[in-house]
Design an enzyme around this catalytic site. Structure first.
Site: not given
Ligand code: SAH
Ligand code: SF4
Length: 346
Positions: A118, A159-160, A214-215, A332
């Site tokens: 992401c 991680g996912e 979702l984002n 996050c």
């Molecule tokens: N991989 C899964 C599990 C959590 S990942 C997922 O993506 O849902 C970490 C979380 O942090 C996710 O909800 C993501 O949207 C959020 N996140 C990642 N980078 C961020 C940032 N720079 N600012 C705020 N939230 C962030």
């Molecule tokens: Fe995307 Fe969640 Fe993986 Fe970060 S941890 S790259 S938000 S899937």
């Protein structure tokens, strides 16, 4: 001799099968789980309600692993980050977040790195190193619970989780087992970037809360932010959310990171309302956390306010979530582990 089995890698049912394979009664699994999890005992010799010969037999075939934090850091807001070193030298991070009324939520990791790439997430920029084992997932909880109460658990660290489905399911079965840590399903939330088939399989196998990152409200923007969207575009993701099995008062949480000029307009808010039509949903609005690995910017406070108001006016529960632990890189999307940090510096 066959290698020793780490009992923390076995779900309660797998532990029963392991024990019946040794000619033991099924109920011994409950006894062992109570020693290993609520009591935190790792030495079979100390499990005094088991026959001595049985304890010796276990010690010949199995071990119970445990974690000790290598490093702990506390934020000004009370958020606490733990770094655990894994047997192969990799590391993972776990974050304890204080909530209202003295409660605490533990944010645990499920992989070293993440394959999803992401655009806004620091964890994603390094790619996937490997999956965590079930033992490595539950040991994060065991280690923190040894010193702090943990009321809620969120799988939102590195991680996912649905990319490591079997080990995540094993870990959740242990955490929720009455002889394990006995977490009620309401206290545990798994967050996913939207792996549709795995999401539906997960819903059939385990009943905990689901959060979907979702984002974005158009495929064009989501494709850029979250490459997984090219495989499972919005229409497919939202269809899976509509089909997702929920308990009577349960809802899916939609996490929406607001990024300035990218996804924070009123048009986005309007499209979000449409996307959520027919879904039992609530929305968490998270202002983007700026970090050195990304050129994206945090939204204007007025834009957050207007976005939230639009949702609330359409009777959508929308909560603003501040990211805690910013000063210790525990917020996050900031988790990356020590090795990756070194990579970043070299
Ligand atoms: N991989 C899964 C599990 C959590 S990942 C997922 O993506 O849902 C970490 C979380 O942090 C996710 O909800 C993501 O949207 C959020 N996140 C990642 N980078 C961020 C940032 N720079 N600012 C705020 N939230 C962030
Ligand atoms: Fe995307 Fe969640 Fe993986 Fe970060 S941890 S790259 S938000 S899937």
């Amino acid at each position: 001799m066959s290698p020793l089995i780490d009992l923390k890698n076995l779900s309660p049912l797998e532990l029963e099968a392991f024990l019946t394979g040794l000619g033991k009664e099924r109920f011994r699994a409950g006894q062992l789980l109570r020693w290993i999890y609520p009591r935190g005992v790792t030495d079979f010799a100390a499990m005094t309600d088991l026959a001595k010969a049985f304890r010796e037999e276990l010690a010949e075939r199995a071990v119970v692993s445990s974690f000790v934090p290598e490093f702990e850091e506390v934020s000004r807001d009370g958020t606490r980050k733990f770094l655990f070193r894994l047997a192969d030298g990799q590391s993972v991070e776990t974050v304890l977040i204080p909530m209202e009324e003295g409660r605490a939520t533990l944010c645990i990791s499920t992989q070293v790195g993440c394959a999803m790439q992401c655009a806004f997430c620091l964890t994603g920029t390094f790619g996937l190193t490997r999956n965590l084992t079930a033992a490595e997932i539950v040991n994060q909880v065991c280690a923190v619970r040894a010193s702090f109460p943990v009321d809620n658990i969120v799988l939102m660290g590195m991680g996912e989780p649905l990319h490591n489905l079997d080990n995540v399911v094993r870990a959740l079965e242990i955490l929720c087992s009455t002889s394990g840590f006995d977490y009620s399903t309401r206290k545990v939330t798994l967050s996913t970037s939207g792996l549709v088939p795995e999401m539906l399989e997960f819903g059939r196998r385990v009943c905990v809360n689901l959060a979907v990152s979702l984002n974005a409200t158009t495929d064009a923007v989501r494709n850029e932010l979250m490459p997984i969207n090219r495989r499972y575009p919005l229409a497919e993701l939202m269809r899976a959310c509509r089909e997702y099995p929920l308990l009577p008062r349960q809802r899916i949480t939609f996490e929406y990171i607001l990024i300035r000029g990218v996804n924070d307009s009123l048009d986005d808010a309007r499209r979000l309302v449409k996307l959520l039509h027919g879904v039992k949903a609530k929305v968490n609005l998270i202002p983007f956390n700026e970090h050195a690995g990304s050129a994206f910017l945090a939204p204007d406070p007025a834009a957050i306010e207007a976005f939230q108001r639009h949702l609330l006016n359409r009777n959508i529960v929308a909560i603003r979530r501040a990211s805690k632990g910013q000063d210790i890189s525990a917020a996050c999307g900031q988790l990356k582990g020590k090795l990756e940090e070194q990579k970043l510096l070299t």
